[in-house]
Design a protein around this motif. Structure first.
Motif, PDB file in Angstrom:
ATOM      1  N   ASP A   1      15.130 -22.449  95.152  1.00 25.75           N
ATOM      2  CA  ASP A   1      14.925 -21.222  94.380  1.00 25.75           C
ATOM      3  C   ASP A   1      16.213 -20.589  93.860  1.00 25.75           C
ATOM      4  O   ASP A   1      16.176 -19.479  93.333  1.00 25.75           O
ATOM      5  N   ARG A   2      17.329 -21.227  94.010  1.00 25.64           N
ATOM      6  CA  ARG A   2      18.579 -20.602  93.581  1.00 25.64           C
ATOM      7  C   ARG A   2      18.623 -20.472  92.059  1.00 25.64           C
ATOM      8  O   ARG A   2      18.376 -21.445  91.348  1.00 25.64           O
TER       9      ARG A   2
ATOM     10  N   HIS B   1       9.781 -15.409  91.323  1.00 24.38           N
ATOM     11  CA  HIS B   1      11.154 -15.094  91.688  1.00 24.38           C
ATOM     12  C   HIS B   1      11.795 -14.119  90.701  1.00 24.38           C
ATOM     13  O   HIS B   1      12.558 -13.230  91.090  1.00 24.38           O
TER      14      HIS B   1
ATOM     15  N   ARG C   1       4.854  -7.619  92.430  1.00 24.14           N
ATOM     16  CA  ARG C   1       4.067  -8.680  93.046  1.00 24.14           C
ATOM     17  C   ARG C   1       3.298  -9.468  91.990  1.00 24.14           C
ATOM     18  O   ARG C   1       2.970  -8.946  90.920  1.00 24.14           O
TER      19      ARG C   1
ATOM     20  N   THR D   1       5.523 -16.614  97.787  1.00 24.63           N
ATOM     21  CA  THR D   1       6.462 -15.733  98.465  1.00 24.63           C
ATOM     22  C   THR D   1       7.864 -16.305  98.299  1.00 24.63           C
ATOM     23  O   THR D   1       8.144 -17.419  98.745  1.00 24.63           O
ATOM     24  N   VAL D   2       8.722 -15.533  97.641  1.00 25.50           N
ATOM     25  CA  VAL D   2      10.074 -16.007  97.323  1.00 25.50           C
ATOM     26  C   VAL D   2      11.078 -14.970  97.820  1.00 25.50           C
ATOM     27  O   VAL D   2      10.983 -13.789  97.462  1.00 25.50           O
ATOM     28  N   ALA D   3      12.031 -15.389  98.636  1.00 24.23           N
ATOM     29  CA  ALA D   3      13.065 -14.477  99.108  1.00 24.23           C
ATOM     30  C   ALA D   3      13.896 -13.971  97.921  1.00 24.23           C
ATOM     31  O   ALA D   3      14.239 -14.739  97.021  1.00 24.23           O
ATOM     32  N   GLY D   4      14.195 -12.680  97.926  1.00 24.39           N
ATOM     33  CA  GLY D   4      15.023 -12.115  96.855  1.00 24.39           C
ATOM     34  C   GLY D   4      14.300 -11.961  95.535  1.00 24.39           C
ATOM     35  O   GLY D   4      14.943 -11.840  94.485  1.00 24.39           O
TER      36      GLY D   4
ATOM     37  N   ASP E   1      17.270 -11.036  92.900  1.00 22.39           N
ATOM     38  CA  ASP E   1      18.154 -12.171  92.608  1.00 22.39           C
ATOM     39  C   ASP E   1      18.353 -12.364  91.107  1.00 22.39           C
ATOM     40  O   ASP E   1      19.327 -13.023  90.691  1.00 22.39           O
TER      41      ASP E   1
END
Length: 507
Positions: free
Chosen positions: A345-346, A434, A439, A478-481, A485
């Motif tokens: 996901d970067r 992301h 949401r 569900t994606v961190a950041g 980001d």
């Protein structure tokens, strides 16, 4: 395709029972889809689906007969039929109701001079305030002016004009009618005043500007009733019942949003297909001129009760198709986007401006073109493909941000994501989750517009109560950041999109 005892319409119609079996037809830019849907009190169940490339006008009848025959084989006759379609597209009809040539499509963009002439004559702000639509080369009012000037023989032979859904309805019923959401895309149909019902006809003064009369346009069916009934014996032979109510469901993006539960102020839909449409249902009546200056349209929802702000990008799925042809080194779509998912996901360090033929909104720019900024030889095809998806999603974020400003909304909304690309491209969905700050609510149904047309038919034909069911949805990835980001990439994207090119290396 076969029914079960739990389906609401297997038995003869019981007036105390809520629900029905309905057919939905969606004549889209690329494909035509027909669905058979069991519409229950609390859910929609798609029983059968058939599809074919969208035909030219004279071939609509045989294509619809074939698709309806497929979905109705072995089924009881449906209780209602709903028809949705792309907007800003249609065909002149002669006195017998026969099409005079191919579709005049929204993608043609050949009526720019006529749109400019209408703007000079009537005033840009006057047209936008009256209709909610920005003058452009794709609006039918400009198309009619061009047709009158460039094809005088066709113009003289034209008795009536039919939009895409209108023509399909005419074939089934013998009556030419339309829905307010389709009429509202023509720039020949006025927005209602606050608290007023939608108009029941096209505007005589606007039509007179191009030499047409209201009786040459379809009648506008109110949003609380069916348009007509099935009369054509060929359609009865393929599985419909004579006398079945036929409903003009409306503009494809709006119909899909309705089926996904986007119906009340605060609801937001993101419809992905060949093009992308972002629609925010709003309370009150935002100034159509301010909305128009942002490159968006003021529209009325399918239910006819609320205003919405509609933003469009013609280069959504079309950019993905272009990328696969020109930048994927022959890799098939599934393999390429599987690699994107596997890469994590970067965010990339690239900026892709995803405009194949101009940008409609925000900051409209007809000269905007696809550019890849920051590209280096070390960037492989997987990273480049992710950057392309990022560009599409950053464009969506920009549209949502502008809609929030126009609607006076201060917190990121929950966005309902729908359309064929949702199931076909999980990488696009994950990148979108992301990039967007709010949401994501994902509707996995493969044909939400066709299912929505069936739902609208059930509602307007009187088979449902006050509660309208919706297609099944699930939480987005569900994606961190998520959102944060991409704050800096978003700022870079908007800055690049609004700054004229200065010789930087693109593609």
């Amino acid at each position: 395709m076969n029914g079960t005892p739990a389906d609401p319409c297997d038995a003869p119609r019981d007036p105390t029972r809520v629900g029905c079996l309905a057919v939905g037809i969606d004549l889209g830019t690329t494909n035509t889809k027909v669905t058979l849907v069991a519409v229950g009190e609390s859910d929609l169940r798609v029983r059968a689906v058939a599809a074919a490339p969208t035909p030219e006008p004279r071939a609509v009848r045989p294509v619809l007969l074939g698709l309806l025959g497929q979905v109705l084989a072995g089924s009881p006759p449906p209780d209602a039929v709903g028809i949705a379609s792309m907007a800003e597209t249609g065909v002149p009809l002669d006195r017998r109701g026969e099409p005079l040539g191919p579709w005049l499509r929204w993608t043609d963009h050949r009526a720019g001079a006529e749109a400019d002439a209408l703007t000079r004559r009537l005033g840009w702000a006057h047209l936008v305030r009256a209709t909610g639509v920005r003058p452009s080369a794709k609006v039918p009012l400009a198309t009619w002016a061009r047709l009158r000037a460039d094809r005088p023989d066709t113009w003289a032979a034209m008795a009536r004009w039919a939009g895409v859904a209108d023509l399909a309805g005419h074939l089934l019923t013998g009556r030419l009618s339309t829905d307010h959401t389709l009429a509202g895309r023509t720039m020949a149909y006025r927005l209602p005043g606050p608290g007023e019902p939608v108009p029941d006809a096209f505007d005589a003064d606007l039509l007179a500007e191009v030499g047409l009369r209201p009786e040459q346009l379809p009648t506008v069916t109110p949003p609380d009733r069916a348009a007509a009934e099935v009369r054509d014996p060929d359609f009865v032979s393929c599985g419909l019942r004579a006398g079945t109510p036929v409903v003009m469901a409306g503009h494809d993006h709006a119909v899909g949003a309705y089926a996904c539960g986007v119906q009340e102020p605060g609801d937001v839909a993101d419809s992905l297909g060949t093009a992308e449409a972002v629609m925010s249902v709003v309370a009150g009546t935002p100034d159509p001129v301010e909305v128009g200056r942002a490159g968006m349209s003021s529209v009325v929802t399918i239910g006819g009760r609320h205003r919405a702000i509609l933003a469009g990008s013609s280069s959504a799925g079309a950019v993905v198709d272009w990328w696969l042809r020109h930048e994927a080194d022959g890799t098939i779509a599934a393999a390429l986007f599987d690699d994107v998912l596997a890469a994590g996901d970067r965010p990339t360090d690239l900026t892709v401006l995803p405009y194949l033929s101009g940008r409609q909104t925000p900051a409209p720019d007809p000269e905007a073109r696809l550019r890849v900024l920051g590209r280096r030889p070390s960037h492989g095809r997987t990273e480049l493909a992710r950057a392309m998806l990022e560009g599409l999603c950053l464009q969506t974020r920009w549209m949502l941000t502008e809609q929030a400003r126009l609607a006076g909304r201060t917190t990121p909304p929950t966005v309902t994501l729908l359309g064929g690309a949702v199931a076909a491209n999980p990488a696009w969905v994950r990148v979108k989750a992301h990039v967007l700050p709010g949401r994501l609510r994902v509707v996995p149904a493969a044909e939400p517009v066709a299912a929505g047309a069936a739902l609208v038919a059930a509602v307007r034909a009187g088979f449902l109560g006050a509660v309208v069911p919706a297609l099944r949805h699930e939480p987005g990835p569900t994606v961190a950041g998520a959102g944060t980001d991409y704050d800096q990439p978003y700022a870079r994207f908007v800055a690049a999109a609004t700054t004229p090119p200065r010789g930087e290396k693109g593609l």
